[in-house]
Design a protein around this motif. Sequence first.
Motif, PDB file in Angstrom:
ATOM      1  N   TYR A  35     -32.483 -71.606  74.769  1.00 43.07           N
ATOM      2  CA  TYR A  35     -33.139 -71.387  73.486  1.00 43.07           C
ATOM      3  C   TYR A  35     -34.349 -70.490  73.704  1.00 43.07           C
ATOM      4  CZ  TYR A  35     -35.502 -72.161  69.061  1.00 43.07           C
ATOM      5  OH  TYR A  35     -36.116 -71.962  67.854  1.00 43.07           O
ATOM      6  N   HIS A  37     -36.487 -68.902  71.094  1.00 45.51           N
ATOM      7  CA  HIS A  37     -37.611 -69.032  70.164  1.00 45.51           C
ATOM      8  C   HIS A  37     -38.285 -67.675  69.922  1.00 45.51           C
ATOM      9  CE1 HIS A  37     -39.887 -71.998  67.918  1.00 45.51           C
ATOM     10  NE2 HIS A  37     -41.030 -71.467  68.298  1.00 45.51           N
ATOM     11  N   GLY A  68     -28.607 -66.994  73.708  1.00 44.40           N
ATOM     12  CA  GLY A  68     -29.070 -68.243  73.126  1.00 44.40           C
ATOM     13  C   GLY A  68     -28.284 -68.518  71.860  1.00 44.40           C
ATOM     14  N   ASN A  69     -28.326 -69.767  71.393  1.00 43.63           N
ATOM     15  CA  ASN A  69     -27.434 -70.136  70.287  1.00 43.63           C
ATOM     16  C   ASN A  69     -27.718 -69.346  69.017  1.00 43.63           C
ATOM     17  OD1 ASN A  69     -29.758 -71.571  69.390  1.00 43.63           O
ATOM     18  ND2 ASN A  69     -29.039 -73.432  70.373  1.00 43.63           N
ATOM     19  N   THR A  78     -32.756 -75.377  64.525  1.00 41.54           N
ATOM     20  CA  THR A  78     -33.312 -76.380  65.433  1.00 41.54           C
ATOM     21  C   THR A  78     -34.831 -76.352  65.392  1.00 41.54           C
ATOM     22  OG1 THR A  78     -33.083 -74.802  67.276  1.00 41.54           O
ATOM     23  CG2 THR A  78     -31.307 -76.407  66.949  1.00 41.54           C
ATOM     24  N   ASP A  82     -34.670 -69.607  65.344  1.00 33.44           N
ATOM     25  CA  ASP A  82     -33.307 -69.451  65.838  1.00 33.44           C
ATOM     26  C   ASP A  82     -32.712 -68.110  65.398  1.00 33.44           C
ATOM     27  OD1 ASP A  82     -34.106 -72.101  65.826  1.00 33.44           O
ATOM     28  OD2 ASP A  82     -32.106 -72.888  65.491  1.00 33.44           O
TER      29      ASP A  82
END
Length: 514
Positions: A35, A37, A68-69, A78, A82
Amino acid sequence: MSIDEDSAFSSRIFQSITLPCGIIVQNRLVKVAMYEHLASFYGGLPNDYHLRLYSEWAKHGWGMVVTGNVQVAKDHLTLGRDLVLPESLDSEELSEPFRKLAAVIHGVYQPSIGSAGTLAHNKTLAIMQLNHPGRQSSNFIGGRLPFHAPLAPSSVPLVHGKKAGLTSSLLNLAMFQTPRAMTKADILAIIGRFVDGAVLAFRTGFDGIQLHAAHGYLLAQFLSDKTNRRQDDYSSENALNIIRVIVKRIRMSTPKNFAICIKMSAGDYKPEEHSLGEAGGRALEHLLGMASWGLIDVIEISGGDYEKPDFMLSSSKSSRQAFFARFSHQALKSLNSLRSSSTRPLPLILLTGGLRTPALLCSALASNDANLLGIGRGSVVCPALPSVIRTRLRDLQRWGDVPFQAEPILQNGWILEYPPFLWVLGLVPKIQLIGAGINMAWYIVAMRRIACDTVAPGCLRPPYEIGGLQSVFWMWVWMSRSRNGNSKLKLLALCIRVFSLLFVSTLIAYLLAY
């Protein structure tokens, strides 16, 4: 395994391997998803920070790089910043940032000079991770109106253990609420968004996608009977149905040589289990079930969720890593026994977590624990990791057991060692999720330094000088470094740093220290 025995297998790390879909991975090293950010708040598209971060990884010859997602629903985020799938696949303007990201990973686009198509392709595969957090989408920063319930397979709230203190319980209630059970229409809509994500990935130059079915997110919630209490076609007894539909539709919507990967959890079925008993058997059943479709190229083994956030803790402290290695070994053994009799292509196994030295990489391949080696946090503290590994493999006697780069030691700030702050520490109970989040915050700050820094290539240094409190503060209070040396911005940044030490450590000292 001795260093001499490991050296016999060291060359395998840089041997190519072919995925079932037919594309070649140039070596076994995979920069797995983390992740970042880095997107705009409440979700956004890839930006210059993403491009600069991934351009650093692109220089060093990874076999695969997984993003990353990318959230498939803008109202289910999340931590707020994101990456989010565009609403429309037909908008060239919204697709272009993803096209640039794929080009950066392939080495044919340099964000610093804005060139495209003039550089040599680096052969690294670009994989876009697609995700939906489900019930783990928090209030306030999750992309929805305040206290608007997130979607999940069933209406099962997050619970952080029977021994959770009052503060932990209140924090849990404030951050997460009981989700709304999805209707069939909701499920079909989410399936469509995952397929849309794969189509976008193909159109913008990615080599494949990875479905995130781990860490307690939506697809993992369908797989687990602790979160899935449905009685229809998507019940826990039919746990793989939603993933099978998504995979089949993606395969129908993309070319044959488009890679479909999936990230699954080995330990989310019964988190207290550390053996391959009932928990491992259920997970292995799901893995072999997905493999039997002949549609998946890579299955990544991971574990942990928000109720037991092992995946956010330092891998050196996680006793579950041995469980993942044992599970991946059994999974690969089972798959290999099927290869001679199966008429369908079987996926490769990707093991992630705890692979911190050249000897461990060699051992994982030699012990038949995995086909591919996933490295996340090591890629942040050592972006040039494939180049470093190639050099150190020449002298395993010296470098075999030496970590690629030191991990951070996130201790309490010095101010917390003195009254009255020390007294505060004894009054507030531990909160496990926040403690795990401190580790994640430090790596987010480290990635941001790579994305923002202007130092010479090869001179990037992880932010070892900051601790847990500062990591969380700088994760949220983000002021990108001025490139023109603006003194006012530097002064403001200094004031914010002082404020973080004095104010934040006083008010939320223990919450962030653990």
